[in-house]
Design an enzyme around this catalytic site. Structure first.
Site, PDB file in Angstrom:
ATOM      1  N   PRO A  42       0.824  -1.212   0.000  1.00  0.00           N
ATOM      2  CA  PRO A  42       0.000   0.000   0.000  1.00  0.00           C
ATOM      3  C   PRO A  42       0.859   1.264   0.000  1.00  0.00           C
ATOM      4  O   PRO A  42       1.776   1.383   0.788  1.00  0.00           O
ATOM      5  CB  PRO A  42      -0.785  -0.117   1.292  1.00  0.00           C
ATOM      6  CG  PRO A  42      -0.014  -1.039   2.165  1.00  0.00           C
ATOM      7  CD  PRO A  42       0.774  -1.928   1.275  1.00  0.00           C
ATOM      8  N   ASP A  81      -2.452   2.946   2.357  1.00  0.00           N
ATOM      9  CA  ASP A  81      -1.870   3.134   3.679  1.00  0.00           C
ATOM     10  C   ASP A  81      -2.325   4.493   4.176  1.00  0.00           C
ATOM     11  O   ASP A  81      -1.884   5.511   3.668  1.00  0.00           O
ATOM     12  CB  ASP A  81      -0.335   3.107   3.557  1.00  0.00           C
ATOM     13  CG  ASP A  81       0.271   2.199   4.588  1.00  0.00           C
ATOM     14  OD1 ASP A  81      -0.412   1.911   5.588  1.00  0.00           O
ATOM     15  OD2 ASP A  81       1.420   1.782   4.395  1.00  0.00           O
ATOM     16  N   TRP A 523       3.464   1.140  10.552  1.00  0.00           N
ATOM     17  CA  TRP A 523       4.099   0.008   9.863  1.00  0.00           C
ATOM     18  C   TRP A 523       3.540  -1.326  10.342  1.00  0.00           C
ATOM     19  O   TRP A 523       3.679  -2.340   9.675  1.00  0.00           O
ATOM     20  CB  TRP A 523       5.614   0.056  10.045  1.00  0.00           C
ATOM     21  CG  TRP A 523       6.192   1.143   9.207  1.00  0.00           C
ATOM     22  CD1 TRP A 523       6.491   2.407   9.608  1.00  0.00           C
ATOM     23  CD2 TRP A 523       6.459   1.072   7.809  1.00  0.00           C
ATOM     24  NE1 TRP A 523       6.947   3.125   8.528  1.00  0.00           N
ATOM     25  CE2 TRP A 523       6.939   2.338   7.421  1.00  0.00           C
ATOM     26  CE3 TRP A 523       6.337   0.072   6.839  1.00  0.00           C
ATOM     27  CZ2 TRP A 523       7.309   2.624   6.112  1.00  0.00           C
ATOM     28  CZ3 TRP A 523       6.709   0.364   5.541  1.00  0.00           C
ATOM     29  CH2 TRP A 523       7.190   1.622   5.192  1.00  0.00           C
ATOM     30  N   GLN A 559      12.182  -0.258   0.740  1.00  0.00           N
ATOM     31  CA  GLN A 559      11.273  -1.134   1.480  1.00  0.00           C
ATOM     32  C   GLN A 559      11.950  -2.415   1.970  1.00  0.00           C
ATOM     33  O   GLN A 559      11.330  -3.190   2.692  1.00  0.00           O
ATOM     34  CB  GLN A 559      10.062  -1.507   0.612  1.00  0.00           C
ATOM     35  CG  GLN A 559       9.241  -0.321   0.141  1.00  0.00           C
ATOM     36  CD  GLN A 559       8.407   0.328   1.233  1.00  0.00           C
ATOM     37  OE1 GLN A 559       8.610   0.064   2.427  1.00  0.00           O
ATOM     38  NE2 GLN A 559       7.494   1.184   0.857  1.00  0.00           N
ATOM     39  N   TRP A 563       8.849  -2.249   4.469  1.00  0.00           N
ATOM     40  CA  TRP A 563       7.675  -3.105   4.271  1.00  0.00           C
ATOM     41  C   TRP A 563       8.034  -4.584   4.215  1.00  0.00           C
ATOM     42  O   TRP A 563       7.408  -5.420   4.857  1.00  0.00           O
ATOM     43  CB  TRP A 563       6.920  -2.680   3.011  1.00  0.00           C
ATOM     44  CG  TRP A 563       5.574  -3.338   2.895  1.00  0.00           C
ATOM     45  CD1 TRP A 563       4.589  -3.347   3.836  1.00  0.00           C
ATOM     46  CD2 TRP A 563       5.086  -4.102   1.790  1.00  0.00           C
ATOM     47  NE1 TRP A 563       3.507  -4.058   3.374  1.00  0.00           N
ATOM     48  CE2 TRP A 563       3.781  -4.533   2.123  1.00  0.00           C
ATOM     49  CE3 TRP A 563       5.609  -4.452   0.547  1.00  0.00           C
ATOM     50  CZ2 TRP A 563       3.004  -5.293   1.265  1.00  0.00           C
ATOM     51  CZ3 TRP A 563       4.822  -5.199  -0.312  1.00  0.00           C
ATOM     52  CH2 TRP A 563       3.536  -5.617   0.044  1.00  0.00           C
ATOM     53  N   LYS A 596      17.721  13.923  -5.303  1.00  0.00           N
ATOM     54  CA  LYS A 596      16.383  13.448  -5.020  1.00  0.00           C
ATOM     55  C   LYS A 596      15.387  14.291  -5.818  1.00  0.00           C
ATOM     56  O   LYS A 596      15.560  15.497  -5.939  1.00  0.00           O
ATOM     57  CB  LYS A 596      16.150  13.626  -3.521  1.00  0.00           C
ATOM     58  CG  LYS A 596      14.893  12.990  -3.003  1.00  0.00           C
ATOM     59  CD  LYS A 596      14.815  13.206  -1.499  1.00  0.00           C
ATOM     60  CE  LYS A 596      13.442  12.782  -1.013  1.00  0.00           C
ATOM     61  NZ  LYS A 596      13.321  12.800   0.433  1.00  0.00           N
ATOM     62  N   LYS A 599      10.227  19.140  -6.185  1.00  0.00           N
ATOM     63  CA  LYS A 599       9.573  20.217  -6.935  1.00  0.00           C
ATOM     64  C   LYS A 599      10.421  21.472  -6.890  1.00  0.00           C
ATOM     65  O   LYS A 599      10.508  22.203  -7.871  1.00  0.00           O
ATOM     66  CB  LYS A 599       8.184  20.482  -6.342  1.00  0.00           C
ATOM     67  CG  LYS A 599       7.179  19.473  -6.864  1.00  0.00           C
ATOM     68  CD  LYS A 599       5.771  20.062  -6.917  1.00  0.00           C
ATOM     69  CE  LYS A 599       4.823  19.047  -7.535  1.00  0.00           C
ATOM     70  NZ  LYS A 599       3.889  18.493  -6.541  1.00  0.00           N
TER      71      LYS A 599
END
Ligand SMILES: [Zn+2]
Ligand SMILES: [Zn+2]
Length: 954
Positions: A42, A81, A523, A559, A563, A596, A599
Site C-alpha cells: 500500500p 496506507d 508500519w 522497502q 515493508w 532526489k 519540486k
C-alpha cells in the site's frame, strides 16, 4: 495510415477495456493452473503519485497480466496506507498547526475527521494515473488501513504477539522527532534520504580531574583536565561518565598554566595553534577510573562519583579520544550506562525542550540551548575549543526536523527473540536481484533492534491496552467483541478519540481502566496487510489461508528494511512463516541531476505530462527496461521515455502497417496456414527467431527478470524490420503467400508475447490482425513450437548478416554507394546459395562466391555504372511516389526531360525495368514546362541533368 499518436490510441483502448470490462473478464477466465497470490504494497496517501509509485505499479502489473494469460487467476486489489505521520503532517500543514499542542488545542475529534477526509480526497486523484499507465487493479474494492475491519485485524495481531510474550514495555533510546513529538523507527530512517549533511557546532569540554591520588602520583600541581569532544553540545548537562579507548595511550600536555589529557594520536590536532609541551605518556589503564568534576551539578545526588570508563567504541580518528557517556542520548551510551550502572537521565521533553531541572536552559529547545550552554561553559573556563563541523545527520522523513536520540518509555516487539526464525525463513524467499537475500535484507535482520511499535500520536490504530489508574493492572484486547464484552459499551471506531472514551472499572479494586494513550506504529498496519485486508481471523479464514504466503510482491530498495521487513517479522511471529515467495526489488528513481526528485529543484518532468505526451506504453518500456528494475538507482530522463517510441513502438507499428498494406493488396487470408516446413531461408529464420524470442521472454518472466526480458524486444524488432521485411520486399510486392503468412504469424506471436509489457499497442495490433478473442489479454500464453526452432539457420543468417555489415562498411570506406552495383565478392565462409542470394541483393553485387580469402572487386565498368544510374532513378521515383502520398496500388505516369542524348538512350533501354519497379503505366520523354505534376524532381549525374515529373495514371 495516418501518423500515429500513441496517447490518443491508448485513450481509445482504455475506453474499449472499460466498456467491454476486459479486466473483469480476464479475472473470470477459467484458471486452469490455479491461483497466484499477489500482495499490493500500500502506498501512503500523500499527494499524487511520483515515478517511484508508477514504476512499482507497472512492475505489479506486468507479472499478473503474464500469469493470467498463462492460466492463473491473479486477484489484484489495491490498498491504501492511510495512517501515520505522513498523513498527519499533511493535515497539520493544511490546518496551519505547528506542533502537538496545536492539535490538542483544536481538539482531537476535528483533527481525526480532517485526516479521514484528506485520505478520501487524495486517493481519488490516483485513478487517472493508474488507468493511463495501463495498470489493471481493483481500485473500487481497495482496502484501507483506516477501515474498522482492517484495524480490528491489526489489534488481533497485537494481542497475539502480546500473549506470546513478544511485546514488552521499556525505556529505550530511539531517534525522536521533537516537532512530531514521537519516536521514529530505525527502518523509517533507513528509507529514502533520511540523512543529510548539516553544519553543527562541536565543542571540546574541560572536565577537571579531582583524583588526588592521581594528581599526587604524577606530581601535577596545575589544574588538570580531561578533554572530551562532542557534536551535541546541549547533551553535556547530563554527562554521567567519560569513556576512554581501552587500547589507546594518552598524553599529559601542559599549556598556558593548565594540564590536559588527550589521546596520543590526536595531540597535534587538538593542540593546534597553542604553545604546549608534553609532560608524560600514560596508558589507558593509568587513567581508567579517574575521578573528575561534572560540568553541571543537577544530578549529583543520582551518582556518587563521576569518572572514566573503558569503552571499545571510542575513536581516535576524531576528537580527543575521550567521549561523554549520556545514556539517554545514544545507542552506545545506553550500552555503557547499563554496563557500568550509570543513571539514564531523560531531561528533554516531548517537544525537544529541556525540563525544569536544567536551570541553564529550562524550557528551551535543545538546539537553541546550545548557545546558552556554550557561553556558560566559556564563562566558567570549561570550554577548550568550539568549531564548526559538517556531518551526516538524520532528519525526520516527514517534517525534516533534525532528529535527536531520546530515551522514552515505549512498547516494543522483541525482535531478538524472533531472529533465528527470521533468518531461517528468509532462505525460502526468491529475491530479485539475488544479492538482497544475504545482503541488505539479512544484514538488516542481523542489526535490527527491537521494534518500537508505540507512537505518541493520534491518526493510527489505537493500542488495545487498558491500564488501571490505581493498581496499574493491564488488560489487552484482540477484538471489538472483547472490548465490548468487557466494557459493556459499543465500539464504533478504533481511532482516537472515540476509543479513549471507553473506560470501565478495574476488577481488582476501585480503580478505573483507561486506555494507554499510545497508538500503533503505522508500519504494523502495513505489515498486517496479508490478513488484515481480509479481516482475518474474523472473516475469510479459508481465503486468507489459501493466499498466504504471497507468490509475488514488488517494491523499491527503501522497502527492504521497511515493508518487506515488517511483513517478514509479523508473518514469522504470527504464522511461523515467511510472508512472500518471490520479491522484485527496484532501485530509486532520482531527478535529472542525480539529486532526489524535488519540486523545488525542478529536476524531473511532471509524470502526468510525460504520460500525456508519450503514452503509458512508452513509460512502461522505459521503466521496465531500466536498471532500476535490477535494483539500481537511475536518473529520470524524458528523452529516455521518448526514445521508446522511436526504438520500439514505431518500428512495431511500421511492421504492422507494412503487413496490412500487402495483405490488402494481395487479398491475403489470415486462415492461410504456412507450409509445414517453410522453404524460404528468411521464413525459416524469422520463425525460428520468433519462437526463440517467445521462449526466452517466457523464461525471463518466469524468473522475474523483467529488464532482461524487455531488452529482447528491440533486438527482435530489429531482426524483423531491418532484415526479414527488408530482404523480403520483392516477395511481398509479388504477393508471396508464404511470406505474408509468415509475417502474420510472427506479428501475432510477438503481439501476444509482449501484451503484458505494452498492453495498449498490442491490443490495437491484435485487433488489426483480426485476433480471435475480444482482447489480446484474454488470449492464452503462446506455447513455443520447438519444431520451428533451427539453430543452424540462425547461425547461417548470423554469418550472412555479419558479412553484409563488413562489406557495407568497406563500401562506405571507399565511397561507393550501395546503389552502384559491383561485379564480384569472394567470401571466406561456406554459405548455401539462398544465403548468397540474400547477400547479392543486400550488397548489390553481381556475383558472390565462397573461397579461401575475402575479396571485393571494386572496379566499376561502364555497364555497372549504367545499372547504378538506373537504380538511382528508380530510387528517386519511389521517393516521389511516397512524398505524393501514393500507395502500392496507385499506377503512375512519368514525364522525363533529359539534356543529354546519350543519357536518354540509356534510359530508353531500361524503360520497361523502370516502369515495372515504379508501377508506371507510361514513360514519356518530353519537356516538363506547362504541365501539372503531382511531384517533380531533378537529378544531376556525370553525364547531365534529368528532370522527372509524376502524375497519377487515369
Ligand atoms: Zn517530524
Ligand atoms: Zn486496579
Amino acid at each position: 495510415m495516418a501518423k500515429l499518436n500513441f496517447p490518443e490510441l491508448e485513450k481509445k483502448i482504455l475506453k474499449f477495456w472499460q466498456e467491454n470490462k476486459i479486466f473483469e473478464k480476464s479475472l473470470k477466465r477459467p484458471a486452469s493452473r490455479g491461483e497466484y497470490v499477489f500482495y499490493d504494497g500500500p502506498p501512503f496517501v500523500t499527494g499524487v503519485p511520483h515515478y517511484g509509485h508508477l514504476l512499482g505499479s507497472i512492475a505489479k502489473d506486468i507479472i499478473p497480466r503474464y500469469l493470467t494469460m498463462k492460466g492463473k487467476r491473479v486477484r489484484r486489489v489495491w490498498g491504501w496506507d492511510c495512517h501515520g505521520l505522513p498523513i498527519e503532517n499533511k493535515v497539520e500543514k493544511k490546518l496551519g498547526l505547528k506542533n502537538r499542542r496545536d492539535i490538542e488545542k483544536i481538539g482531537l475529534l476535528k483533527f481525526i475527521n480532517e485526516c479521514k477526509s484528506y485520505v478520501a480526497e487524495t486517493s481519488a486523484e490516483w485513478n487517472w494515473y493508474v488507468d493511463h499507465i495501463g495498470r489493471w487493479v481493483d481500485l473500487e474494492h481497495a482496502y484501507r488501513t483506516m477501515d474498522l475491519d482492517y484495524m480490528e485485524s491489526v489489534i488481533w495481531a497485537f494481542k497475539q504477539l502480546y500473549d506470546k510474550g513478544l511485546i514488552y514495555k521499556g525505556l529505550r533510546i530511539s531517534l525522536f522527532c521533537p516537532r512530531c513529538s514521537t519516536p521514529v523507527s530505525n527502518f523509517e530512517i533507513a528509507m529514502d534520504n533520511s540523512y543529510a549533511d548539516r553544519e553543527d557546532t562541536a565543542i571540546t569540554m574541560k572536565f577537571k580531574v579531582i583524583d588526588e591520588t592521581f594528581l599526587k602520583k604524577h606530581k601535577i600541581k596545575k589544574p588538570c583536565y580531561l578533554l572530551a569532544w562532542t557534536t551535541t553540545p546541549w547533551s553535556c548537562v547530563s554527562v554521567m561518565g567519560l569513556a576512554i579507548g581501552p587500547k589507546f595511550s594518552y598524553q599529559l600536555v601542559e599549556s598556558s598554566g593548565e594540564c590536559f589529557l588527550i589521546t596520543t594520536k590526536r595531540v597535534k590536532e587538538v593542540m593546534a595553534g597553542c604553545q604546549y609541551k608534553i609532560i608524560r605518556k600514560l596508558s589507558s589503564q593509568e587513567i581508567n577510573g579517574l575521578k573528575y568534576e561534572h560540568l553541571y551539578d543537577y544530578y549529583h545526588n543520582r551518582l556518587k562519583d563521576f569518572k572514566t570508563y573503558p569503552a571499545a567504541y571510542v575513536s581516535n580518528e576524531e576528537g580527543t579520544g575521550i567521549v561523554t557517556i549520556n545514556g539517554a542520548f545514544g545507542d552506545v551510551d545506553m550500552e555503557s550506562s547499563q554496563k557500568y550502572g550509570l543513571p539514564i537521565i531523560v531531561n528533554v521533553d516531548e517537544e525537544g525542550k529541556f525540563t525544569e531541572e536544567v536551570k541553564v536552559a529550562a524550557g528551551v529547545y535543545i538546539k537553541d540551548a546550545e548557545k546558552l550552554i556554550i557561553d556558560d561553559l566559556k564563562n566558567r573556563n570549561l570550554l577548550f575549543k568550539e568549531e564548526k563541523i559538517i556531518h551526516s545527520y538524520p532528519f525526520c522523513y516527514r517534517c525534516e526536523t533534525p532528529l535527536i536520540y531520546r530515551g522514552q518509555d515505549s512498547w516494543f516487539i522483541d525482535v531478538q527473540k524472533l531472529k533465528p526464525r527470521l533468518f531461517e525463513t528468509n532462505k525460502k524467499i526468491h529475491w530479485v536481484p539475488e544479492h538482497f537475500k544475504n545482503g541488505r535484507f539479512k544484514e538488516g535482520i542481523k542489526t535490527a533492534p527491537d521494534w518500537c511499535i508505540s507512537r505518541t500520536r493520534y491518526w493510527a490504530t489505537a493500542m488495545p491496552i487498558w491500564q488501571c489508574d490505581k493498581c496499574g493492572g493491564r488488560e489487552v484486547f484482540g477484538s471489538i467483541a472483547e472490548i465490548e464484552k468487557r466494557s459493556g459499551q459499543k465500539v464504533m471506531d478504533l481511532h482516537r478519540p472515540f476509543i479513549d472514551e471507553i473506560k470501565f472499572p478495574c476488577q481488582k479494586g476501585d480503580g478505573t481502566m483507561i486506555r494507554v494513550k499510545d497508538v500503533l506504529d503505522c508500519w504494523l498496519d502495513s505489515g498486517s496487510m496479508p490478513y488484515a485486508e481480509r479481516h482475518y481471523p474474523f472473516a475469510n479464514k479459508e481465503e486468507f489461508e489459501k493466499s498466504f504466503p504471497a507468490d509475488y510482491i514488488s517494491e523499491y530498495t527503501g522497502q527492504v528494511r521497511a515493508w518487506f521487513y515488517v511483513l517478514h517479522v509479523l508473518a514469522n511471529a504470527l504464522f511461523h512463516s515467511h510472508a512472500f515467495k518471490n520479491v522484485v526489488v527496484s532501485g530509486v528513481i532520482m531527478g535529472t541531476d542525480g539529486r532526489k526528485m524535488s519540486k523545488s529543484f525542478h529536476n524531473f518532468p511532471d509524470p502526468a505530462e510525460v504520460i500525456k505526451k508519450y503514452g503509458g506504453d512508452a513509460l512502461r518500456l522505459y521503466l521496465m527496461g531500466s536498471p532500476t528494475m535490477a535494483g539500481l538507482d537511475m536518473n529520470i530522463s524524458e528523452e529516455g521515455v521518448k526514445e521508446q517510441i522511436k526504438k520500439i513502438l514505431l518500428i512495431y507499428w511500421n511492421c504492422l502497417t507494412y503487413y496490412l498494406t500487402f495483405a490488402e493488396v494481395h487479398h491475403f487470408d489470415t486462415k492461410t496456414t504456412i507450409e509445414k516446413s517453410p522453404s524460404n531461408v528468411l521464413d525459416i529464420w524469422i520463425l525460428s527467431r520468433s519462437q526463440k524470442f517467445l521462449k526466452n521472454f517466457t523464461q525471463l518472466l518466469d524468473d522475474y527478470h523483467i529488464p532482461e526480458a524487455v531488452r529482447l524486444v528491440p533486438e527482435f524488432l530489429d531482426d524483423l524490420s531491418r532484415w526479414y521485411i527488408r530482404r523480403s520486399r520483392d516477395r511481398f510486392k509479388e504477393g508471396d503467400q508464404a511470406a505474408l503468412a509468415t509475417l502474420y504469424r510472427v506479428l501475432m506471436l510477438f503481439t501476444k508475447t509482449t501484451a503484458p509489457l505494452i498492453p495498449f499497442i498490442t491490443e490495437t495490433v491484435y485487433q488489426k490482425l483480426g485476433g480471435e478473442k475480444k482482447s489480446v489479454h484474454l488470449e492464452d500464453w503462446p506455447v513455443a513450437e520447438e519444431s520451428l526452432i533451427s539453430d543452424k539457420a540462425e547461425e547461417k543468417m548470423r554469418i550472412t548478416r555479419e558479412i553484409a555489415a563488413l562489406i557495407l562498411a568497406k563500401r562506405a570506406e571507399k565511397g561507393i554507394k550501395v546503389r552502384q552495383p559491383l561485379s564480384l565478392l569472394i567470401i571466406d565462409k561456406k554459405l548455401p546459395a539462398e544465403y548468397l542470394k540474400l547477400l547479392k541483393d543486400e550488397l548489390n553485387i553481381k556475383e558472390i562466391r565462397c573461397g579461401k580469402k575475402m575479396k571485393l572487386e571494386t572496379k566499376i565498368t561502364a555497364k555497372l555504372k549504367e545499372e547504378g544510374l538506373v537504380r538511382e532513378i528508380v530510387r528517386q521515383i519511389q521517393k516521389m511516389r511516397k512524398s505524393a502520398g501514393l500507395v502500392q496500388k496507385d499506377v503512375i505516369e512519368l514525364v522525363l526531360s533529359i539534356d543529354n542524348s546519350q543519357l536518354e538512350k540509356i534510359i530508353e533501354k531500361w524503360s520497361s525495368h523502370i516502369k515495372k519497379e515504379t508501377i508506371t503505366h507510361e514513360l514519356i520523354f518530353d519537356q516538363l514546362e506547362n504541365q501539372v505534376f503531382l511531384a517533380q524532381t531533378e537529378i544531376t549525374v556525370d553525364e547531365g541533368k534529368i528532370k522527372i515529373g509524376l502524375k497519377v495514371s487515369k
